[in-house]
Each structure stands twice: as structure tokens, then as C-alpha cells.
Scaffold this active site. Structure first.
Site, PDB file in Angstrom:
ATOM      1  N   LYS A   1       4.978   4.664  -1.624  1.00  0.00           N
ATOM      2  CA  LYS A   1       5.277   6.069  -1.884  1.00  0.00           C
ATOM      3  C   LYS A   1       6.751   6.430  -1.729  1.00  0.00           C
ATOM      4  CE  LYS A   1       0.705   8.122  -0.958  1.00  0.00           C
ATOM      5  NZ  LYS A   1      -0.145   6.937  -0.773  1.00  0.00           N
TER       6      LYS A   1
ATOM      7  N   ALA B   1       0.850  -1.200   0.000  1.00  0.00           N
ATOM      8  CA  ALA B   1       0.000   0.000   0.000  1.00  0.00           C
ATOM      9  C   ALA B   1       0.886   1.250   0.000  1.00  0.00           C
ATOM     10  CB  ALA B   1      -0.981  -0.043   1.164  1.00  0.00           C
ATOM     11  N   SER B   2       0.670   2.183   0.933  1.00  0.00           N
ATOM     12  CA  SER B   2       1.364   3.475   0.845  1.00  0.00           C
ATOM     13  C   SER B   2       2.846   3.422   1.202  1.00  0.00           C
ATOM     14  CB  SER B   2       0.660   4.504   1.731  1.00  0.00           C
ATOM     15  OG  SER B   2      -0.557   4.891   1.138  1.00  0.00           O
ATOM     16  N   MET B   3       3.353   2.274   1.630  1.00  0.00           N
ATOM     17  CA  MET B   3       4.808   2.140   1.733  1.00  0.00           C
ATOM     18  C   MET B   3       5.443   2.113   0.343  1.00  0.00           C
ATOM     19  SD  MET B   3       5.280  -0.321   5.087  1.00  0.00           S
ATOM     20  CE  MET B   3       6.900  -0.921   4.580  1.00  0.00           C
TER      21      MET B   3
ATOM     22  N   TYR C   1      -2.880  14.682   2.605  1.00  0.00           N
ATOM     23  CA  TYR C   1      -2.507  13.387   2.038  1.00  0.00           C
ATOM     24  C   TYR C   1      -3.317  13.135   0.772  1.00  0.00           C
ATOM     25  CZ  TYR C   1      -0.748   8.601   2.400  1.00  0.00           C
ATOM     26  OH  TYR C   1      -0.097   7.414   2.181  1.00  0.00           O
TER      27      TYR C   1
END
Length: 369
Positions: free
Chosen positions: A57, A53-55, A160
């Protein structure tokens, strides 16, 4: 750390977890507990591949920063230099300049659908947050994002957002490669992160679960989880769907050891992927005193990660100057340069592995000694 992980699993708070920690470059802890697939009784392994997921980014942000270091991209480039049709407007009709820096720092005025009310503009426009099976191409999603009004004048606030999906499109335009190829050639392959990819390509992934009582739900296709004013809509099958657009914000998979390689590379000065001064800029607060709502009190934001400014305000045992992020499939990591510590915790339980009792207890355990 064993006690924290086993307690979370035994209470049913977390279905499965794989955790790895290093200090001064040496692995000092590695463990796994619970189930990668509860119904099939398949145990979680230390090298279990999970949805990041957002790891995702920070990895995509480092890819962009590497292009800056090479002189192919500038932080102050208007996004329209690379994406001429990406021209979102303010609610009063003005079209401000959005730069690459604004994308990296989430100060562009963009948002996420799950952070707005159910009838908000991202919902009405059918904008994908990168977790669902929208059937859209990246270009089609960009057009929809550009049609939504900006929340504020770029640079004047922090929110965000899908900014890193937009950054992924910029990377594609700068390099002439697809985002997966660019990330692989610039970051993951040089660092030996073989498990970290955008598409699983036959890899068996940890089965995802969603917070529920009395025990987490096995995610359906799709699966909706109440979050804030709205809900996060997950489509677990997206990770194996080659036709899904590559989401720079949430689209990657990988295991804990490979992600630790990435975190350590940045902690130690970039490992030749980015310059030491670029790694320092990435992990230093770059937004002044703007409040970082998604991270909470005491945090600022660098060029791709949350940066801890005030441990007392954050009620955190971690040292000032630490940097981190997490993902809504139940993942989190942090790097504490002052202590030489890097920790990666991947779970398959959303969002309990990302926020709440488990990550808080894990951090306390790391510093208890």
C-alpha cells in the site's frame, strides 16, 4: 535483535525471518534466521523475497502522490473523474462523492471481506481482497466493490479497506499504463528496488505458513486463516500468476533491503520521487481524531501509512511521529524520524510476523540500547 529473532524461530512461533535496520542512513543491523522452506530445509536468507501483502500500500500511495506532484492528479479529484462507473452508494441510496484523498486515508467508507461477518456484503458479492485467485479482472472487482453499500459518509470515519486497489485503477487511468508498469517506472526502478514487483516471474519466494499449534501450517492452495469476525483466504500461487489482477493493496513481493530503500527515501524527503513537503504530508496524521481501528490506540493515519500520535496510548517504545504498516503474510516495517531509525522485518508466517509477540519484542529490542 538476534535474540528476539532466534527465540521466535526456535519456539516455532516464526518459521523464517529476514530483518534489516538503519540509523541515520547507515545499516546497523541485518540478519536472517529460520527457514524459507521448512520442509525442504531451505534456510531463510537476508535477501529472501517474500510476499509483502499490505506493505504494498505505501508504495502504491507514493506512486499516486508522485502523480499529484506532477499535476496529473489532485487529492480532491472525485474518483468518478477517472473511474466514471465507480459509484458506490450509502445504505439509504445516496451517492456521495469519494475523492482520491478519501482513498489514500481509508476514509471512503469501503471495507475488506475479512473484516466483516461471513454473510456480509463483500462475501455475498464475491469481492476479492487481492490475496485470493478470484479469476476476476480489476474492472470486474471494481464493479463488485461499487455494488456494496458504503459503511459511512466519506470523510466521517476510518475503515481499513480495498481503497488502494481502487487507487491502483485510478493510477492506471491517469498514466495510461498498467499498475505494475506505473509503479516500476515512477517508484521502484528509480530507487533501485529490483526485487519489488507484482509478479514473481520465476523468482523463488519464501514459502508461506499460517499460525497454528503446535507449529505453523504450510499454506495450502487456497488457505483459510481465522481472523476477526471472518477469515483471510490466501492463495500463495497468486504471486506467480501473470493473469491475476494487480492488487494495489496487497499484491507485491520484495526483499527487506529493497523495502528499506523505499522507507529511507520517504524518511529523507522523497528522494526525488515525491517532494519533501509531500513526503511530510504522507507521514503526518491527516484524519484528525478519527479512531484507526486496524492500528489501535494512539495512532492516526497519513496519506498511506499509520502515524504514531501517542506512544503511551499505543504502549510503544517508538517516538511520536513515527510511521509504519504491516502485511498479513507476516511482514512489518516502521520509520522513526526522531531517532533516524528505519526497520523492515519480513517473515513467512501469517499473521505472527505482523502482530503479536514477535513485532512487539523486536521493537523493544531496537530501543533497548
Amino acid at each position: 535483535m538476534d535474540a528476539v529473532i532466534l527465540d521466535a524461530v526456535s519456539r516455532g512461533h516464526i518459521v523464517g525471518a529476514a530483518v534489516i535496520a538503519s540509523q541515520d542512513g547507515e545499516i546497523v543491523y541485518q540478519g536472517a534466521a529460520g527457514f524459507a522452506d521448512r520442509e525442504a530445509r531451505r534456510s531463510m536468507k537476508e535477501d529472501e523475497v517474500c510476499r509483502l501483502a499490505s506493505m504494498t500500500k505505501p508504495i502504491v500511495c507514493v506512486t499516486a502522490l508522485a502523480l499529484v506532484d506532477r499535476g496529473q492528479l489532485r487529492l480532491e479529484d472525485p474518483v468518478t473523474r477517472w473511474l466514471p462507473s465507480f459509484r458506490p452508494k450509502l445504505s439509504d441510496g445516496r451517492e456521495p462523492v469519494i475523492t482520491v484523498r478519501h482513498l489514500l486515508t481509508h476514509t471512503a467508507g469501503l471495507s475488506y471481506g475479512f473484516l466483516e461477518v461471513q454473510d456480509g456484503p463483500y462475501h455475498r458479492l464475491g469481492i476479492s481482497d487481492g490475496l485470493d485467485r478470484s479469476g476476476l479482472t480489476l474492472e470486474e472487482n471494481l464493479q463488485r466493490i461499487a455494488s456494496a453499500p458504503l459503511l459511512f459518509e466519506p470523510g466521517t470515519g476510518w475503515h481499513y479497506s480495498v481503497a488502494i486497489d481502487v487507487l491502483g485503477a485510478v493510477i492506471e487511468r491517469v498514466t495510461g499504463m498498467t499498475l505494475p508498469v506505473a509503479v516500476r517506472s515512477i517508484v521502484t526502478e528509480p530507487l533501485g528496488m529490483s526485487s519489488v514487483n507484482f509478479v514473481s516471474a520465476g523468482t523463488v519466494l519464501a514459502t508461506p505458513y499460517g499460525d497454528a499449534s503446535p507449529q505453523p501450517d504450510r499454506m495450502t492452495e487456497p488457505y483459510s486463516l481465522r481472523f476477526g469476525q471472518s477469515a483471510i483466504v490466501y492463495s500463495p500461487a497468486r504471486a506467480s500468476e501473470a493473469t491475476a489482477f494487480p492488487s494495489g493493496g496487497v499484491g507485491m513481493i520484495g526483499n527487506a533491503r529493497d523495502y528499506l530503500r523505499f522507507a529511507e527515501a520517504i524518511r529523507t524527503g522523497g528522494a526525488g520521487i515525491i517532494r519533501p513537503e509531500t513526503a511530510a504530508a504522507m507521514t503526518t496524521n491527516a484524519i484528525g481524531e478519527l479512531p484507526v481501528g486496524a492500528a489501535g490506540p494512539g495512532f492516526g493515519w497519513g496519506l498511506g501509512v499509520a502515524v504514531l500520535k501517542d506512544p503511551l496510548a499505543a504502549k510503544s517504545p517508538i517516538n511520536a511521529g513515527a510511521w509504519n504498516w504491516s502485511g498479513v503474510y507476516g511482514t512489518n516495517f516502521w520509520v522513526d524520524p526522531a531517532a533516524g531509525i528505519s526497520v523492515v522485518a519480513l517473515t513467512n508466517t501469517a499473521v505472527a510476523g505482523m502482530t503479536g509477540d514477535f513485532p512487539v519484542a523486536l521493537r523493544r529490542a531496537v530501543y533497548a540500547g
